[in-house]
Design an enzyme around this catalytic site. Structure first.
Site, PDB file in Angstrom:
ATOM      1  CE  LYS A 158      -3.917  -1.728   2.744  1.00 49.81           C
ATOM      2  NZ  LYS A 158      -4.993  -1.535   1.764  1.00 49.81           N
ATOM      3  NE  ARG A 206     -10.983  -9.726  -2.079  1.00 48.39           N
ATOM      4  CZ  ARG A 206     -11.323  -8.797  -2.964  1.00 48.39           C
ATOM      5  NH1 ARG A 206     -11.656  -9.150  -4.196  1.00 48.39           N
ATOM      6  NH2 ARG A 206     -11.344  -7.517  -2.649  1.00 48.39           N
TER       7      ARG A 206
HETATM    8  N1  BES Z   1      -8.016  -3.714   4.453  1.00 43.97           N
HETATM    9  C1  BES Z   1      -8.232  -3.282   3.139  1.00 43.97           C
HETATM   10  C2  BES Z   1      -9.545  -2.516   2.949  1.00 43.97           C
HETATM   11  C3  BES Z   1      -9.688  -1.215   3.667  1.00 43.97           C
HETATM   12  C4  BES Z   1      -9.466  -0.033   2.999  1.00 43.97           C
HETATM   13  C5  BES Z   1     -10.108  -1.180   4.985  1.00 43.97           C
HETATM   14  C6  BES Z   1      -9.652   1.165   3.657  1.00 43.97           C
HETATM   15  C7  BES Z   1     -10.277   0.012   5.653  1.00 43.97           C
HETATM   16  C8  BES Z   1     -10.043   1.190   4.978  1.00 43.97           C
HETATM   17  C9  BES Z   1      -8.257  -4.467   2.184  1.00 43.97           C
HETATM   18  O1  BES Z   1      -7.515  -5.569   2.547  1.00 43.97           O
HETATM   19  C10 BES Z   1      -7.733  -3.987   0.872  1.00 43.97           C
HETATM   20  O2  BES Z   1      -6.624  -3.562   0.838  1.00 43.97           O
HETATM   21  N2  BES Z   1      -8.547  -4.047  -0.152  1.00 43.97           N
HETATM   22  C11 BES Z   1      -8.166  -3.582  -1.452  1.00 43.97           C
HETATM   23  C12 BES Z   1      -8.723  -4.553  -2.465  1.00 43.97           C
HETATM   24  C13 BES Z   1      -8.224  -4.327  -3.850  1.00 43.97           C
HETATM   25  C14 BES Z   1      -6.741  -4.642  -3.967  1.00 43.97           C
HETATM   26  C15 BES Z   1      -9.010  -5.214  -4.802  1.00 43.97           C
HETATM   27  C16 BES Z   1      -8.760  -2.195  -1.641  1.00 43.97           C
HETATM   28  O3  BES Z   1      -9.872  -1.943  -1.198  1.00 43.97           O
HETATM   29  O4  BES Z   1      -8.086  -1.360  -2.240  1.00 43.97           O
HETATM   30 ZN    ZN Z   2      -5.465  -5.422   1.947  1.00 45.05          ZN
END
Ligand code: BES
Ligand code: ZN
Ligand code: ZN
Length: 504
Positions: free
Chosen positions: A279, A353
């Site tokens: 990230k 997931r």
């Molecule tokens: N933990 C994150 C989602 C999240 C984002 C929680 C903001 C709380 C605040 C999750 O694991 C994630 O990173 N999801 C990605 C999925 C994508 C790569 C398909 C996302 O939402 O960007």
């Molecule tokens: Zn994630």
């Protein structure tokens, strides 16, 4: 923690030291409402007038009566078209009053409960909600602050002034509210705890502690066992981390024969760096909150264990870190889950997931639940779609979805349903595995395509998915929250389970 006392509001004696809170609404003259208060409180009438206090939502006025006594009046707005006041305005008014009383160093808080009929609810419900909100409003994450000047004043006693102090159900409602408020705050505390301390093992041990205290059956699988069981999702996410993943399972069994079984599954990523699909720094700042789903289900169980509903409840918390390293799962890898299905990993940041897939399959196979609900900080897309004020609800089971909507509304922990039609399903097709862990860019709708991924692991069981990515952390402008964790989902899940057998 606040101790709650029930008192008869009609016994007129000199008010004890503390903050005395009264709700004023807009549809009747403010003068008349203040005149109906005790003679001491009536003295604020002219001050209220001078300050143009109207009783609107969000208004608050505190008037000192002595060094240690205050009258606080809070506005709860006006009636809706059906002629009722809004319970959420009341919750926020109580929260504002509690925050003000803390700021005033009040030794205790005395809340005169408004007439429940104004809200079209029971007085017990008002007692319960007041207790929950008063507790939530005192929450402050100060464990790691060493400057004693920054510790907040603590109010030790909450007096609920009511006409119904003689009813045994009133005390029960206060006790229940106390337990729920405590569970919400405990979930918030774990979520706010830094990931250095709130590790997968820490949370598994918390589940064990709660289980021992309340006689629940607890099972904790460690990483070796998780690998041996074929849980390639949970093991795959944990591979980049130096600490072991865990799967904590808590079982509450009712004595009622032939009772239905509900399974609750909570995402427990104790820190989400994104893994090799790292990230950006700013998006990682709050990723200690990625175990909010696990915190919600574990703390829900503590209340369930004490209030003993006539349903069986199983909570499952897959717990792991998501970190990059030489061992970490890579984009392009294919993993195999507990139910035998395979997934192509295109983005290691879509890890929630993967751990839920194994926990859902395990729950379905082992417990054959009548309904299964998962709760997860799953997608940024959901946070964008709904913002911080509604948890995303996705389900193809209308009856379960409606139960959840109703429970969320009643508990003040609301959800908004997103569509889960078949068109979105194609988004997670893969050329090389059964499914892909991210959705097709052209279909977008990341919250929904994530839900379709999970659908592959629940078979035909009634299932619903709650995405709390937007609601779990840093929710602005609601006075019973502050920066940090909210405990989203705890009040909803408790309400859902406790009322399960009350529906046809
Ligand atoms: N933990 C994150 C989602 C999240 C984002 C929680 C903001 C709380 C605040 C999750 O694991 C994630 O990173 N999801 C990605 C999925 C994508 C790569 C398909 C996302 O939402 O960007
Ligand atoms: Zn994630
Ligand atoms: Zn995550």
């Amino acid at each position: 923690m606040i101790t709650v006392h029930i008192k008869n509001k009609n016994i007129s004696s000199t008010p004890p030291p503390g903050a005395h809170v009264y709700c004023i609404y807009q549809d009747e003259s403010v003068d008349a409402q203040i005149k109906a208060l005790s003679p001491v409180q009536q003295s604020i009438e002219s001050i209220a007038k001078a300050r143009h206090f109207k009783g609107a939502t969000g208004e608050i006025l505190s008037v000192p009566l002595s060094a240690e006594s205050y009258t606080i009046i809070v506005g709860i707005g006006s009636k809706n078209k059906q002629g009722f006041l809004c319970i959420e305005s009341y919750r926020r008014a109580v929260a504002k009053a509690v925050r003000a009383a803390i700021g005033l160093y009040a030794p205790s808080l005395h809340v005169t409960l408004p007439d429940a009929q104004l809200f079209n609810c029971t007085s017990d419900y008002l007692v319960e909600q007041t207790t929950i909100i008063a507790q939530m409003s005192t929450y402050h994450f100060d464990t790691y602050i060493t400057d004693t000047d920054r510790k907040e004043h603590r109010i030790n006693d909450l007096y609920l002034m009511t006409d119904h102090s003689e009813n045994s159900s009133t005390q029960h409602a206060a006790d229940k509210g106390f337990m729920i408020g405590k569970a919400v705050n405990q979930a918030r505390h774990w979520i706010d705890t830094p990931p250095l301390d709130a590790t997968p093992l820490f949370l598994a041990e918390k589940a064990v502690e709660i289980g021992k205290k309340h006689n629940l059956t607890i099972t904790v699988f460690n990483e070796k066992e998780i690998i041996a069981m074929g849980m390639g999702g949970l093991a795959g996410v944990s591979r980049g981390s130096d600490v072991d993943c865990q799967l904590a399972i808590m079982e509450y069994k009712t004595t009622t024969p032939n009772a239905p079984t509900i399974a609750l599954v909570g995402k427990g990523i104790t820190f989400d760096s994104g893994g090799l699909s790292l990230k950006p720094a700013a998006s990682m700042e709050t990723m200690k909150d990625d175990m909010s789903g696990a915190a919600a289900v574990i703390n829900t169980m503590e209340v369930i264990a004490q209030l003993k509903p006539h349903v069986n409840v199983i909570a499952l918390a897959p717990l792991s870190e998501n970190l990059p390293s030489g061992k970490a799962t890579k984009p392009g890898d294919i993993i195999k889950f507990y139910n035998g299905k395979t997934a192509e990993i295109k983005n290691t940041d879509a890890e929630g997931r993967l751990i839920l897939a194994d926990a859902l399959s395990y729950a379905i196979k082992t417990y054959k639940p009548d309904a299964i609900i998962d709760i997860a900080t799953l997608t940024g897309a959901c946070a964008y779609a709904l913002g911080p004020y509604f948890t995303g609800l996705m389900s193809q089971h209308d009856e379960l979805a409606q139960r959840i909507e109703a429970a969320g509304k009643k508990a003040g922990d609301p959800v908004w349903r997103l569509p889960m039609t078949g068109d979105y399903k194609k988004a997670i097709a893969s050329d090389v595995a059964d499914i892909c862990n991210i959705g097709d860019n052209r279909i977008k709708a990341g919250a929904i395509t994530a839900a379709h991924f999970l659908q592959h692991f629940v078979g035909t069981t009634a299932w619903a998915h709650l995405d709390i990515a937007g609601t779990a952390f840093d929710v602005p402008n609601i006075p019973y929250f502050r920066s940090g964790a909210t405990g989203a989902g705890v009040r909803l899940l408790i309400e859902l389970v406790l009322t399960w057998d009350k529906k046809d």
